[in-house]
Motif scaffolding. Structure first.
Motif, PDB file in Angstrom:
ATOM      1  N   ARG A 150      24.769  44.204  36.012  1.00 40.22           N
ATOM      2  CA  ARG A 150      25.898  43.614  36.751  1.00 40.22           C
ATOM      3  C   ARG A 150      27.202  43.836  35.990  1.00 40.22           C
ATOM      4  NH1 ARG A 150      25.131  40.407  41.045  1.00 40.22           N
ATOM      5  NH2 ARG A 150      22.999  39.825  41.619  1.00 40.22           N
ATOM      6  N   ARG A 154      30.215  46.155  37.554  1.00 34.17           N
ATOM      7  CA  ARG A 154      31.576  45.626  37.672  1.00 34.17           C
ATOM      8  C   ARG A 154      32.588  46.554  37.011  1.00 34.17           C
ATOM      9  NH1 ARG A 154      34.155  40.708  34.339  1.00 34.17           N
ATOM     10  NH2 ARG A 154      35.911  40.201  35.721  1.00 34.17           N
ATOM     11  N   ASP A 196      24.394  40.628  48.137  1.00 32.95           N
ATOM     12  CA  ASP A 196      25.541  39.992  47.484  1.00 32.95           C
ATOM     13  C   ASP A 196      26.638  40.966  47.076  1.00 32.95           C
ATOM     14  OD1 ASP A 196      23.891  41.136  45.603  1.00 32.95           O
ATOM     15  OD2 ASP A 196      23.990  39.480  44.180  1.00 32.95           O
ATOM     16  N   ASP A 198      29.348  41.659  48.695  1.00 28.90           N
ATOM     17  CA  ASP A 198      30.656  41.064  48.967  1.00 28.90           C
ATOM     18  C   ASP A 198      31.106  40.162  47.815  1.00 28.90           C
ATOM     19  OD1 ASP A 198      31.097  42.299  51.422  1.00 28.90           O
ATOM     20  OD2 ASP A 198      29.920  40.788  52.491  1.00 28.90           O
ATOM     21  N   LYS A 199      30.157  39.471  47.190  1.00 31.92           N
ATOM     22  CA  LYS A 199      30.503  38.651  46.027  1.00 31.92           C
ATOM     23  C   LYS A 199      30.951  39.536  44.864  1.00 31.92           C
ATOM     24  CE  LYS A 199      27.335  34.855  47.118  1.00 31.92           C
ATOM     25  NZ  LYS A 199      26.131  34.101  46.658  1.00 31.92           N
ATOM     26  N   PHE A 202      34.541  40.675  45.409  1.00 27.35           N
ATOM     27  CA  PHE A 202      35.544  39.650  45.692  1.00 27.35           C
ATOM     28  C   PHE A 202      36.815  39.827  44.867  1.00 27.35           C
ATOM     29  CE2 PHE A 202      37.525  35.489  45.037  1.00 27.35           C
ATOM     30  CZ  PHE A 202      37.733  35.121  46.358  1.00 27.35           C
ATOM     31  N   GLU A 203      36.675  40.172  43.597  1.00 30.39           N
ATOM     32  CA  GLU A 203      37.862  40.301  42.737  1.00 30.39           C
ATOM     33  C   GLU A 203      38.567  41.640  42.883  1.00 30.39           C
ATOM     34  OE1 GLU A 203      37.190  40.926  38.434  1.00 30.39           O
ATOM     35  OE2 GLU A 203      35.019  40.919  38.886  1.00 30.39           O
ATOM     36  N   ARG A 208      37.470  46.473  48.399  1.00 27.87           N
ATOM     37  CA  ARG A 208      36.862  45.878  49.590  1.00 27.87           C
ATOM     38  C   ARG A 208      37.378  46.558  50.856  1.00 27.87           C
ATOM     39  NH1 ARG A 208      38.189  40.758  47.621  1.00 27.87           N
ATOM     40  NH2 ARG A 208      39.570  40.422  49.411  1.00 27.87           N
TER      41      ARG A 208
END
Length: 317
Positions: A150, A154, A196, A198-199, A202-203, A208
């Protein structure tokens, strides 16, 4: 330039590398034919075309067979130059992004997805991927590594976000390019397998919006045929690759030489044949198969190894 033979994509729906090519076909408005292959081996009607190369996807135009997305992208751009995959130039950089998206970014994505769904991965899929990789497909280790994966995912997203900031709709200008296609592949793979994404996004508001724009593009084949039908097309066709020498080849290879070609990372199956055409970016080899007849199989150079069979016989690599 439209070929007399149909543009045939051998693929399976879940393949992220196939999604890359499906998206490019949509961006270029190319009419194409779908051949759905099994997600795992065997693929009895595809192997005669590729000579044993088993990674997905494969593009077929008559008796010319294009392996690896690098090679497929280059050929589609050559045959269908407009709209271009390089609207703002950056030809070298755009092509080189595949070394990021297809290797470290992809491996990160694979570990994240299969670690997250480890308990639901069929054993036959694990067995197949271990044969493909030549190493253990350890979903338990992937599950343990999810926190690190993760973190890394990111970091990759942040690079995309940085490129899209300041109101840029696309990574290299005001039109979609190969950079966008390459970067999108792994995000699509997560989107289709994990709930998940979309989570995770999010930042990253620009990413997006960018992902939603690409996802909205419709890309469907004009028709579907069977693997056996595609094999028959090749058997009844003749390769159209022009003989091309490379005067700067550092190993002095030339058309007519017998060689073996294979990927340098996984799926290390050697495909044997006679060089027809080569350059710094491609090598095309002629081979004969009892079912496919004469075909020319095309590979990229970056990420692939070429072995001279006559030198091997003499004990030279």
């Amino acid at each position: 330039m439209s070929p007399d033979y149909p543009v045939i994509l051998h693929h399976f729906p879940q393949s992220p590398f196939s999604e890359k090519i499906r998206l490019i076909l949509a961006l270029k408005n190319v009419t194409w034919t779908s051949v759905l292959i099994s997600r795992i081996m065997p693929r009895p009607d595809l192997m005669p075309l590729t000579g044993g190369y088993r990674r997905t996807p494969v593009l077929q135009i008559g008796a010319d067979i294009y392996c690896d997305t690098q090679c497929i992208v280059r050929e589609l751009e050559r045959r269908y130059p407009q709209p271009t995959l390089f609207p703002s130039g950056y030809y070298g950089l755009a092509a080189a992004t595949a070394m990021w998206t297809d290797r470290p970014f992809f491996q990160n994505t694979v570990n994240l997805i299969f670690g997250s769904v480890a308990d639901n991965v069929p054993q036959e899929f694990i067995d197949d991927r271990e044969k493909l990789r030549g190493a253990k497909f350890d979903v338990a280790a992937m599950r343990e590594a999810i926190p690190q994966m993760r973190d890394q995912f990111r970091a990759h997203l942040q690079w995309i976000e940085a490129q899209l900031r300041n109101g840029h709709s696309w990574m290299c200008g005001d039109r979609a390019s190969l950079c966008d296609v390459n970067a999108y592949m792994n995000i699509w793979y997560v989107r289709t397998n994990l709930p998940d994404l979309d989570k995770m996004l999010f930042e990253f508001p620009a990413t997006r919006s960018w992902e939603a724009r690409i996802r909205a593009m419709e890309h469907k084949p004009c028709k579907e045929i069977s693997p056996a039908s595609a094999l028959e097309i090749a058997a009844n066709a003749a390769p159209r690759t022009t003989v091309l020498a490379d005067p700067y080849d550092p190993n002095h290879r030339k058309p007519g030489d017998q060689v073996e070609v294979m990927p340098d990372d996984y799926g290390k199956i050697k495909v044997s044949g006679e060089i027809v055409s080569l350059s710094s970016q491609h090598i095309a080899i002629r081979r004969h198969d009892p079912r496919a007849g004469e075909v020319v199989v095309h590979f990229p150079r970056a990420g692939f190894l070429v072995f001279d069979q006559s030198r091997q016989a003499e004990g030279v690599a």
